[in-house]
Write a protein that holds these residues in place. Structure first.
Motif, PDB file in Angstrom:
ATOM      1  N   CYS A   1     -19.826  55.158  85.507  1.00  0.00           N
ATOM      2  CA  CYS A   1     -19.155  55.347  86.786  1.00  0.00           C
ATOM      3  C   CYS A   1     -19.940  54.676  87.923  1.00  0.00           C
ATOM      4  CB  CYS A   1     -18.983  56.837  87.042  1.00  0.00           C
ATOM      5  SG  CYS A   1     -17.841  57.208  88.366  1.00  0.00           S
ATOM      6  N   ALA A   2     -21.261  54.784  87.900  1.00  0.00           N
ATOM      7  CA  ALA A   2     -22.091  54.170  88.943  1.00  0.00           C
ATOM      8  C   ALA A   2     -21.916  52.649  88.929  1.00  0.00           C
ATOM      9  CB  ALA A   2     -23.555  54.547  88.744  1.00  0.00           C
ATOM     10  N   GLN A   3     -21.896  52.062  87.737  1.00  0.00           N
ATOM     11  CA  GLN A   3     -21.690  50.616  87.647  1.00  0.00           C
ATOM     12  C   GLN A   3     -20.311  50.227  88.161  1.00  0.00           C
ATOM     13  OE1 GLN A   3     -22.568  49.260  83.684  1.00  0.00           O
ATOM     14  NE2 GLN A   3     -24.710  49.856  83.832  1.00  0.00           N
ATOM     15  N   ASP A   4     -19.319  51.048  87.839  1.00  0.00           N
ATOM     16  CA  ASP A   4     -17.967  50.790  88.307  1.00  0.00           C
ATOM     17  C   ASP A   4     -17.889  50.893  89.829  1.00  0.00           C
ATOM     18  OD1 ASP A   4     -15.234  50.206  87.825  1.00  0.00           O
ATOM     19  OD2 ASP A   4     -14.747  52.326  88.087  1.00  0.00           O
ATOM     20  N   VAL A   5     -18.576  51.873  90.395  1.00  0.00           N
ATOM     21  CA  VAL A   5     -18.606  52.042  91.851  1.00  0.00           C
ATOM     22  C   VAL A   5     -19.232  50.819  92.511  1.00  0.00           C
ATOM     23  CG1 VAL A   5     -19.702  53.357  93.725  1.00  0.00           C
ATOM     24  CG2 VAL A   5     -18.585  54.556  91.839  1.00  0.00           C
ATOM     25  N   MET A   6     -20.318  50.334  91.964  1.00  0.00           N
ATOM     26  CA  MET A   6     -20.989  49.181  92.562  1.00  0.00           C
ATOM     27  C   MET A   6     -20.135  47.913  92.420  1.00  0.00           C
ATOM     28  SD  MET A   6     -23.417  50.783  93.877  1.00  0.00           S
ATOM     29  CE  MET A   6     -24.281  49.448  94.665  1.00  0.00           C
ATOM     30  N   ALA A   7     -19.425  47.793  91.313  1.00  0.00           N
ATOM     31  CA  ALA A   7     -18.517  46.649  91.149  1.00  0.00           C
ATOM     32  C   ALA A   7     -17.374  46.743  92.164  1.00  0.00           C
ATOM     33  CB  ALA A   7     -17.961  46.604  89.729  1.00  0.00           C
ATOM     34  N   THR A   8     -16.888  47.952  92.391  1.00  0.00           N
ATOM     35  CA  THR A   8     -15.844  48.165  93.398  1.00  0.00           C
ATOM     36  C   THR A   8     -16.359  47.797  94.782  1.00  0.00           C
ATOM     37  OG1 THR A   8     -14.841  49.913  92.077  1.00  0.00           O
ATOM     38  CG2 THR A   8     -14.310  49.887  94.435  1.00  0.00           C
ATOM     39  N   LEU A   9     -17.613  48.175  95.062  1.00  0.00           N
ATOM     40  CA  LEU A   9     -18.232  47.837  96.342  1.00  0.00           C
ATOM     41  C   LEU A   9     -18.208  46.320  96.553  1.00  0.00           C
ATOM     42  CD1 LEU A   9     -20.868  49.224  98.336  1.00  0.00           C
ATOM     43  CD2 LEU A   9     -21.695  47.200  97.185  1.00  0.00           C
ATOM     44  N   TRP A  10     -18.522  45.564  95.535  1.00  0.00           N
ATOM     45  CA  TRP A  10     -18.535  44.099  95.631  1.00  0.00           C
ATOM     46  C   TRP A  10     -17.116  43.562  95.860  1.00  0.00           C
ATOM     47  CZ3 TRP A  10     -21.668  40.186  96.474  1.00  0.00           C
ATOM     48  CH2 TRP A  10     -21.238  38.895  96.172  1.00  0.00           C
ATOM     49  N   ARG A  11     -16.159  44.057  95.057  1.00  0.00           N
ATOM     50  CA  ARG A  11     -14.788  43.553  95.135  1.00  0.00           C
ATOM     51  C   ARG A  11     -14.088  43.943  96.438  1.00  0.00           C
ATOM     52  NH1 ARG A  11     -14.428  45.894  90.183  1.00  0.00           N
ATOM     53  NH2 ARG A  11     -12.994  47.430  91.014  1.00  0.00           N
ATOM     54  N   LYS A  12     -14.399  45.128  96.948  1.00  0.00           N
ATOM     55  CA  LYS A  12     -13.667  45.635  98.109  1.00  0.00           C
ATOM     56  C   LYS A  12     -14.531  45.706  99.361  1.00  0.00           C
ATOM     57  CE  LYS A  12     -10.171  47.870  95.464  1.00  0.00           C
ATOM     58  NZ  LYS A  12      -9.146  48.867  95.482  1.00  0.00           N
ATOM     59  N   ALA A  13     -15.565  44.907  99.411  1.00  0.00           N
ATOM     60  CA  ALA A  13     -16.454  44.901 100.576  1.00  0.00           C
ATOM     61  C   ALA A  13     -15.691  44.584 101.855  1.00  0.00           C
ATOM     62  CB  ALA A  13     -17.587  43.890 100.369  1.00  0.00           C
ATOM     63  N   HIS A  14     -14.639  43.795 101.738  1.00  0.00           N
ATOM     64  CA  HIS A  14     -13.837  43.442 102.914  1.00  0.00           C
ATOM     65  C   HIS A  14     -13.157  44.656 103.540  1.00  0.00           C
ATOM     66  CE1 HIS A  14     -10.925  43.462  99.618  1.00  0.00           C
ATOM     67  NE2 HIS A  14     -10.016  43.721 100.535  1.00  0.00           N
ATOM     68  N   MET A  15     -13.044  45.760 102.798  1.00  0.00           N
ATOM     69  CA  MET A  15     -12.382  46.958 103.298  1.00  0.00           C
ATOM     70  C   MET A  15     -13.339  47.900 104.031  1.00  0.00           C
ATOM     71  SD  MET A  15      -9.854  47.689 100.099  1.00  0.00           S
ATOM     72  CE  MET A  15      -8.918  48.951 100.938  1.00  0.00           C
ATOM     73  N   PHE A  16     -14.636  47.636 103.948  1.00  0.00           N
ATOM     74  CA  PHE A  16     -15.607  48.501 104.610  1.00  0.00           C
ATOM     75  C   PHE A  16     -15.457  48.380 106.125  1.00  0.00           C
ATOM     76  CE2 PHE A  16     -19.792  48.965 106.647  1.00  0.00           C
ATOM     77  CZ  PHE A  16     -19.960  50.318 106.438  1.00  0.00           C
ATOM     78  N   ASP A  17     -15.417  49.540 106.782  1.00  0.00           N
ATOM     79  CA  ASP A  17     -15.292  49.588 108.234  1.00  0.00           C
ATOM     80  C   ASP A  17     -16.397  50.490 108.775  1.00  0.00           C
ATOM     81  OD1 ASP A  17     -14.579  49.768 110.877  1.00  0.00           O
ATOM     82  OD2 ASP A  17     -12.552  50.518 110.522  1.00  0.00           O
ATOM     83  N   ALA A  18     -17.391  49.887 109.390  1.00  0.00           N
ATOM     84  CA  ALA A  18     -18.541  50.634 109.889  1.00  0.00           C
ATOM     85  C   ALA A  18     -18.158  51.620 110.992  1.00  0.00           C
ATOM     86  CB  ALA A  18     -19.612  49.669 110.400  1.00  0.00           C
TER      87      ALA A  18
END
Length: 168
Positions: free
Chosen positions: A41-58
């Motif tokens: 799950c942690a690896q999947d979360v980090m892969a999601t972070l890479w793929r969906k980084a454009h969705m991050f809103d600080a």
């Protein structure tokens, strides 16, 4: 996170991975997951972070909050997936031919539904197609179209209500 979002900076991702992957795994293990599930799950979360980084809103959340929210949701998804019942045993051999009346009725319903979708207002039809045929989440549609999330949900709900009414 900004370097990853704007430039797909691999070095920045490596730093985030080194910092957050063990913490996400620990969080998942404290939440009751076994070590192998937590690692996956942690690896999947980090892969999601890479793929969906454009969705991050600080402005909406910190990096840590965003990552741990993804982890929590991923864990819930995996638990739901594990709890699904096993499919019934498949029977082998030729399947019986569907009844001609059933086939005709299904074709007619399909035609009615297709016409009903085409008769929807274009704003509703386009969002419905993105959600169901494009397999996009409401958030992904919002990011793609620039429309507010509430507007997207309302238009899809209205479209589905119209389709239900036509199909009754």
């Amino acid at each position: 996170m900004i370097r990853i979002r704007q430039h797909q900076d691999r070095a920045a991702f490596a730093e985030l991975y080194e910092h957050f992957a063990p913490r996400v795994k620990g969080f998942l293990m404290k939440s009751g997951s076994d070590a192998s599930l937590a690692e996956e799950c942690a690896q999947d979360v980090m892969a999601t972070l890479w793929r969906k980084a454009h969705m991050f809103d600080a402005t909406r959340a910190s990096v840590a909050t965003w990552i741990f929210t993804i982890a929590r949701n991923r864990r819930i998804d995996l638990l739901r997936k594990q709890r699904r019942p096993e499919p019934e045993e498949l029977t082998w051999g030729p399947e019986h031919e569907p009844d001609q009346a059933d086939t005709i009725a299904l074709q007619q319903e399909t035609e009615i539904l297709g016409k009903a979708i085409q008769d929807l207002p274009s704003a509703q039809r386009e969002l419905l197609e993105k959600a169901y045929f494009g397999d996009l989440s409401h958030s992904e549609i919002a990011a793609q179209t620039g429309l507010p999330l509430g507007t997207i949900k309302s238009r899809i709900r209205l479209a589905l209500e119209r389709l239900r009414h036509v199909m009754k």
